[in-house]
Design a protein around this motif. Structure first.
Motif, mmCIF file in Angstrom:
data_model
loop_
_atom_site.group_PDB
_atom_site.id
_atom_site.type_symbol
_atom_site.label_atom_id
_atom_site.label_comp_id
_atom_site.label_asym_id
_atom_site.label_seq_id
_atom_site.Cartn_x
_atom_site.Cartn_y
_atom_site.Cartn_z
ATOM 1 N N THR A 15 44.310 45.369 36.948
ATOM 2 C CA THR A 15 43.859 44.315 36.041
ATOM 3 C C THR A 15 43.596 43.009 36.801
ATOM 4 O O THR A 15 42.596 42.328 36.545
ATOM 5 C CB THR A 15 44.904 44.087 34.925
ATOM 6 N N GLU A 16 44.477 42.670 37.734
ATOM 7 C CA GLU A 16 44.276 41.461 38.543
ATOM 8 C C GLU A 16 42.981 41.542 39.339
ATOM 9 O O GLU A 16 42.210 40.578 39.383
ATOM 10 C CB GLU A 16 45.453 41.261 39.506
ATOM 11 N N ASN A 28 40.995 54.489 34.299
ATOM 12 C CA ASN A 28 40.959 53.561 35.437
ATOM 13 C C ASN A 28 39.678 52.727 35.450
ATOM 14 O O ASN A 28 39.711 51.549 35.798
ATOM 15 C CB ASN A 28 41.147 54.304 36.751
ATOM 16 N N ALA A 72 40.331 43.366 38.679
ATOM 17 C CA ALA A 72 39.192 43.319 37.755
ATOM 18 C C ALA A 72 38.945 41.904 37.245
ATOM 19 O O ALA A 72 37.801 41.469 37.124
ATOM 20 C CB ALA A 72 39.430 44.278 36.595
ATOM 21 N N THR A 73 40.016 41.181 36.960
ATOM 22 C CA THR A 73 39.902 39.805 36.457
ATOM 23 C C THR A 73 39.311 38.875 37.513
ATOM 24 O O THR A 73 38.510 37.996 37.199
ATOM 25 C CB THR A 73 41.286 39.286 36.010
ATOM 26 N N VAL A 112 48.884 49.169 36.778
ATOM 27 C CA VAL A 112 47.995 48.548 35.789
ATOM 28 C C VAL A 112 47.849 47.056 36.083
ATOM 29 O O VAL A 112 46.739 46.504 36.016
ATOM 30 C CB VAL A 112 48.515 48.785 34.355
ATOM 31 N N LYS A 113 48.948 46.402 36.444
ATOM 32 C CA LYS A 113 48.911 44.966 36.763
ATOM 33 C C LYS A 113 47.973 44.701 37.941
ATOM 34 O O LYS A 113 47.132 43.799 37.886
ATOM 35 C CB LYS A 113 50.319 44.475 37.090
ATOM 36 N N TYR A 140 39.248 49.302 32.957
ATOM 37 C CA TYR A 140 39.724 47.963 33.293
ATOM 38 C C TYR A 140 38.609 47.066 33.834
ATOM 39 O O TYR A 140 38.781 45.856 33.924
ATOM 40 C CB TYR A 140 40.850 48.045 34.332
#
Length: 170
Positions: free
Chosen positions: A81-82, A105, A84-85, A77-78, A108
């Motif tokens: 998320t990274e 999935n 995507a950010t 998830v980390k 995110y």
């Protein structure tokens, strides 16, 4: 007339950016090979690689047996998320066999991401056995045949309303 977003192809040409590509297929169907052959320079997040990273070994069988799967899930998830950010192109190299997992999935990634599913074919049992035997010897990675059968039986093809802009059947 409704234009379908599903296409059958073996090669993807340039796609919109940023994109997230979810591979969907039974273990040993060729997901990682497909990525290496088509998108070798794109950030790829692979749960199998994370299992070995967390376990601190390239021995997948040992890693899978000993690693804390909850830690792997948190790291997964980390990493997603990274990516995507940062708005980078990313490929999620996992089985993604169910609608629930695929929708999670994709969740995110914001709406400005171009969302693609790449579906690998289900192979015959003799080919899975051949690939499993090869991987067992060369990669120390073995998946019990009953697990493959269960995954084949539970696999649901991705559909557009899961949030995909394009679905590619390899």
């Amino acid at each position: 007339i409704v234009k379908s977003k599903i296409i059958c192809t073996f090669v993807i040409m340039k796609t919109k950016s940023p994109f997230v590509m979810l591979l969907s297929g039974i273990p040993m169907s060729g997901k990682s090979t497909w990525i290496r052959e088509n998108y070798p320079d794109t950030l790829t997040i692979s749960r199998d690689e994370l299992v070995m990273e967390v376990a601190g070994t390239r021995d997948y069988n040992l890693a899978f047996k000993t690693v804390d799967q909850k830690i792997v899930d948190k790291l997964l998830v980390k990493r997603i998320t990274e990516a995507a950010t940062k708005k980078v192109d990313v490929i999620i190299d996992m089985t993604n066999l169910s609608r629930k997992v695929r929708v999670k999935n994709l969740s995110y990634f914001s709406d400005d991401y171009y969302k693609v599913a790449v579906v690998l074919p289900i192979l015959d049992s003799a080919e899975y056995k051949r690939r499993n035997d090869f991987r067992s010897v060369n990669e120390n990675k073995f998946i019990p045949p009953f697990v493959i059968t269960n995954m084949m039986n539970s696999f649901v093809l991705p559909i557009e309303d899961e949030g995909f802009d394009k679905i590619i059947l390899v």
